[in-house]
Design a protein around this motif. Structure first.
Motif, short mmCIF file in Angstrom:
data_model
loop_
_atom_site.label_atom_id
_atom_site.label_comp_id
_atom_site.label_asym_id
_atom_site.label_seq_id
_atom_site.Cartn_x
_atom_site.Cartn_y
_atom_site.Cartn_z
N GLY A 187 0.81 -1.21 0.00
CA GLY A 187 0.00 0.00 0.00
C GLY A 187 0.84 1.26 0.00
N VAL A 188 0.15 2.39 -0.13
CA VAL A 188 0.84 3.67 -0.25
C VAL A 188 0.72 4.51 1.01
CG1 VAL A 188 0.60 3.76 -2.75
CG2 VAL A 188 -1.20 4.72 -1.33
N VAL A 189 -0.17 4.14 1.93
CA VAL A 189 -0.33 4.90 3.17
C VAL A 189 -0.49 3.93 4.34
CG1 VAL A 189 -1.42 6.87 2.03
CG2 VAL A 189 -2.85 5.05 2.95
N GLY A 190 -0.38 4.48 5.55
CA GLY A 190 -0.61 3.71 6.76
C GLY A 190 -1.74 4.33 7.56
N TRP A 191 -2.43 3.53 8.35
CA TRP A 191 -3.53 4.02 9.17
C TRP A 191 -2.94 4.77 10.37
CZ3 TRP A 191 -8.67 4.20 8.34
CH2 TRP A 191 -9.48 4.55 9.42
N SER A 192 -3.22 6.06 10.46
CA SER A 192 -2.65 6.88 11.53
C SER A 192 -3.59 8.04 11.83
CB SER A 192 -1.27 7.41 11.12
OG SER A 192 -0.74 8.25 12.13
N LEU A 193 -4.14 8.05 13.04
CA LEU A 193 -5.04 9.13 13.45
C LEU A 193 -4.22 10.34 13.89
CD1 LEU A 193 -7.64 7.13 15.56
CD2 LEU A 193 -8.10 8.33 13.42
N PRO A 194 -4.72 11.56 13.63
CA PRO A 194 -4.07 12.74 14.20
C PRO A 194 -4.00 12.64 15.72
CG PRO A 194 -5.66 13.36 12.52
CD PRO A 194 -5.85 11.90 12.75
N ASP A 195 -2.92 13.14 16.30
CA ASP A 195 -2.66 12.95 17.72
C ASP A 195 -3.30 14.00 18.62
OD1 ASP A 195 -1.04 10.76 17.10
OD2 ASP A 195 0.70 12.05 16.77
N SER A 196 -3.69 15.14 18.07
CA SER A 196 -4.20 16.22 18.91
C SER A 196 -5.28 16.99 18.17
CB SER A 196 -3.05 17.18 19.27
OG SER A 196 -2.54 17.79 18.10
N VAL A 197 -5.96 17.86 18.93
CA VAL A 197 -7.00 18.70 18.31
C VAL A 197 -6.39 19.58 17.24
CG1 VAL A 197 -8.66 20.55 18.76
CG2 VAL A 197 -8.41 18.66 20.40
N ARG A 198 -5.19 20.08 17.49
CA ARG A 198 -4.52 20.93 16.50
C ARG A 198 -4.26 20.17 15.21
NH1 ARG A 198 1.19 24.18 17.53
NH2 ARG A 198 1.25 25.22 15.49
N GLN A 199 -3.82 18.91 15.32
CA GLN A 199 -3.59 18.12 14.12
C GLN A 199 -4.89 17.81 13.38
OE1 GLN A 199 -1.29 14.60 14.89
NE2 GLN A 199 0.64 15.71 15.14
N TRP A 200 -5.94 17.52 14.14
CA TRP A 200 -7.24 17.30 13.52
C TRP A 200 -7.68 18.53 12.73
CZ3 TRP A 200 -10.07 13.18 12.44
CH2 TRP A 200 -9.87 12.01 13.16
N ARG A 201 -7.51 19.71 13.35
CA ARG A 201 -7.91 20.94 12.68
C ARG A 201 -7.07 21.17 11.43
NH1 ARG A 201 -6.79 24.31 16.49
NH2 ARG A 201 -8.77 24.02 17.59
N ALA A 202 -5.77 20.87 11.52
CA ALA A 202 -4.88 21.06 10.37
C ALA A 202 -5.24 20.17 9.20
CB ALA A 202 -3.43 20.80 10.79
N VAL A 203 -5.91 19.05 9.47
CA VAL A 203 -6.32 18.13 8.41
C VAL A 203 -7.72 18.44 7.91
CG1 VAL A 203 -6.88 15.72 7.91
CG2 VAL A 203 -4.79 16.27 9.17
N ILE A 204 -8.67 18.63 8.82
CA ILE A 204 -10.08 18.77 8.46
C ILE A 204 -10.36 20.09 7.75
CG2 ILE A 204 -12.41 18.94 9.38
CD1 ILE A 204 -11.31 16.13 9.38
N VAL A 205 -9.76 21.19 8.23
CA VAL A 205 -10.06 22.50 7.64
C VAL A 205 -9.69 22.56 6.16
CG1 VAL A 205 -9.52 24.96 7.70
CG2 VAL A 205 -10.00 23.74 9.83
N PRO A 206 -8.44 22.21 5.78
CA PRO A 206 -8.13 22.22 4.34
C PRO A 206 -8.99 21.25 3.53
CG PRO A 206 -6.11 22.08 5.64
CD PRO A 206 -7.25 21.86 6.59
N LEU A 207 -9.35 20.14 4.15
CA LEU A 207 -10.18 19.15 3.45
C LEU A 207 -11.50 19.76 3.01
CD1 LEU A 207 -10.18 16.05 2.78
CD2 LEU A 207 -11.45 15.75 4.92
#
Length: 487
Positions: free
Chosen positions: A229-249
């Motif tokens: 595969g090309v990616v691994g299953w990895s959840l963001p570790d903090s609220v800041r990381q979640w925001r950094a992913v979800i907002v641009p999405l």
């Protein structure tokens, strides 16, 4: 006399690809995959067509409802593919893994809601939005099954975008090829009751769609997360990381979703107008739409090539190159549209053989619709390239929305109601109204494209880059074939 050294193979450098080859390298895989998917829909329609005009109308009306959900939510896959391309190109593996994992979880939540809620109200929903009693009765079970397929279709859209942006553009096409064959076989077996299998009629096609949608999602999950595969299953570790992913999405996905929503709702409302003329008119419209789709997607790869090649030029700061790609791709679109338009017109000769059970009136109406639409295939393809390729590349989403809203809701649909329901033109008037919509969009998209200031856009892109951080390459700058759309 000194002996001249002959160049060795190490000294030779491959010649840069010609513009035509560069376009084909991007456009052909995308077009092939979409052709496969449209052929699947076409085969299913032939299978269901053996049950008569009402069955064709029921499947088409149901599909136009689920199409709104699938295409609108599919913009999430496009958004993910852009973010993955940036992270992959910059070597940010953690960001890549976090983005894909978060996107899949968001898709699971949204997909569950948009699948389960319509499933509960399927009995009344089709009648509520304009289906005749006979169409609603024939299509309710099919609608229930296909709306459940929305969730795996969303997951497939995201995973396909991930694989393309991460340098595996042929993987989604392989998954599509496998499921197209399986879908056709399952649909035929369950619709007609082959061997020991029950004859489920229209619902059999729905079961085939659901089963193969789940199968495709599982295949793509294995391709994405498996041993190679090309990616691994990895959840963001903090609220800041979640925001950094979800907002641009969602910043990327929402404008795309709005444009797709307007387009798909407009398409559905045309079906409602056709339904007012009866089941036969609606069945004819579905035959035209399905056949046209098979031929028009032969040019759809040019849309991906536009966003990729123009975007790459903008990223390099080359204004002249960006404008040159726009001209080349527009010319390529005219050529492919003319060729596929002729083939589309020729499909009239196949209506008797393919839809013999639909009835003579249905075949006659479909033939007229095919000839009208084939004559304006060039206009539709140009709108696709400019409206879905050039304007988004120029950050002019407002122009895309303007064209879709004015074309469909101010021109096309009002004229469809007037010409189709209140003049002797009938179904011909509705087909003509759709062409007038496309001509309106052509005028708006062309006007907006001429207003693009490529120099300003390039300066803006250059100014937004951090001095210490090189610009991330687009999907087109990956070492392998790029594809920017999702299936």
């Amino acid at each position: 006399m000194p002996r001249l050294a002959m160049p060795t193979s190490r000294d030779r450098r491959p010649a840069p690809p010609t513009p035509a080859r560069e376009i084909a390298r991007i456009a052909v895989p995308v077009s092939m995959e979409f052709v496969l998917m449209l052929v699947l829909n076409f085969v299913n329609q032939i299978v269901v067509g053996s049950l008569g005009a009402t069955a064709i109308a029921a499947v088409g009306f149901s599909n136009s409802l689920t199409f709104i959900l699938a295409v609108t939510l599919g913009c999430l896959g496009t958004s993910v593919s852009i973010l993955v391309a940036r992270a992959h190109g910059a070597g940010r593996r953690d960001d890549l893994d976090h983005t894909v994992t978060a996107a899949l979880l968001v898709a699971l939540g949204l997909g569950a809601v948009v699948s389960v809620v319509p499933w509960f109200f399927a009995d009344h929903l089709m009648s509520l939005v304009g289906a005749s009693p006979s169409v609603a009765a024939a299509g309710t079970d099919y609608f229930r099954l296909t709306v459940l397929a929305t969730l795996p279709v969303m997951l497939s859209a995201i995973l396909s975008g991930v694989l393309r942006s991460a340098g595996r553009p042929t993987s989604p096409m392989i998954a599509t090829m496998v499921t197209v064959v399986a879908n056709s076989a399952i649909a035929y077996s369950l619709v007609v009751g082959l061997g020991p299998l029950p004859s489920l009629g229209v619902a059999g096609a729905g079961w085939a769609t659901l089963v193969t949608a789940v199968a495709k999602a599982l295949i793509l999950l294995w391709m994405t997360y498996g041993r190679r595969g090309v990616v691994g299953w990895s959840l963001p570790d903090s609220v800041r990381q979640w925001r950094a992913v979800i907002v641009p999405l969602f910043v990327l996905a929402l404008p795309l979703g709005v444009t797709e929503l307007f387009w798909t709702v407009g398409t559905f409302l045309y079906n409602v107008v056709f339904q007012k003329l009866g089941d036969e008119a609606l069945a004819a419209a579905q035959i035209v739409t399905t056949l046209e789709g098979v031929f028009i997607v032969g040019s759809i790869g040019l849309m991906s090539a536009t966003t990729t090649l123009v975007g790459r030029s903008v990223g390099r700061g080359d204004v002249d190159d960006a404008m040159a790609w726009v001209r080349r791709l527009t010319r390529a679109g005219i050529g492919t549209a003319a060729a596929f338009g002729v083939l589309f017109a020729g499909s009239v000769l196949l209506l008797d053989a393919l839809f013999g059970e639909a009835g003579r009136d249905v075949r006659m109406m479909a033939g007229v619709g095919i000839l009208i639409n084939a004559a304006f295939q060039v206009v539709k393809v140009r709108n696709m390239i400019v409206g879905a390729g050039v304007l988004p590349s120029a950050d002019d989403v407002r122009g895309v929305i303007m064209g879709d809203v004015v074309g469909a809701f101010a021109i096309g649909l009002p004229l469809a109601v007037v010409l189709g329901l209140h003049t002797p033109l009938g179904y011909v008037g509705i087909f003509v109204a759709r062409i007038l919509e496309e001509l309106t969009k052509l005028a708006i998209f062309t006007w907006r494209a001429r207003r693009v200031r490529w120099d300003v856009l390039v300066a803006k892109a250059a100014g937004s880059r951090a001095p210490s951080t090189p610009s991330a390459p687009t999907a087109s700058e990956m070492p392998t074939q790029p594809v920017t759309t999702s299936s």
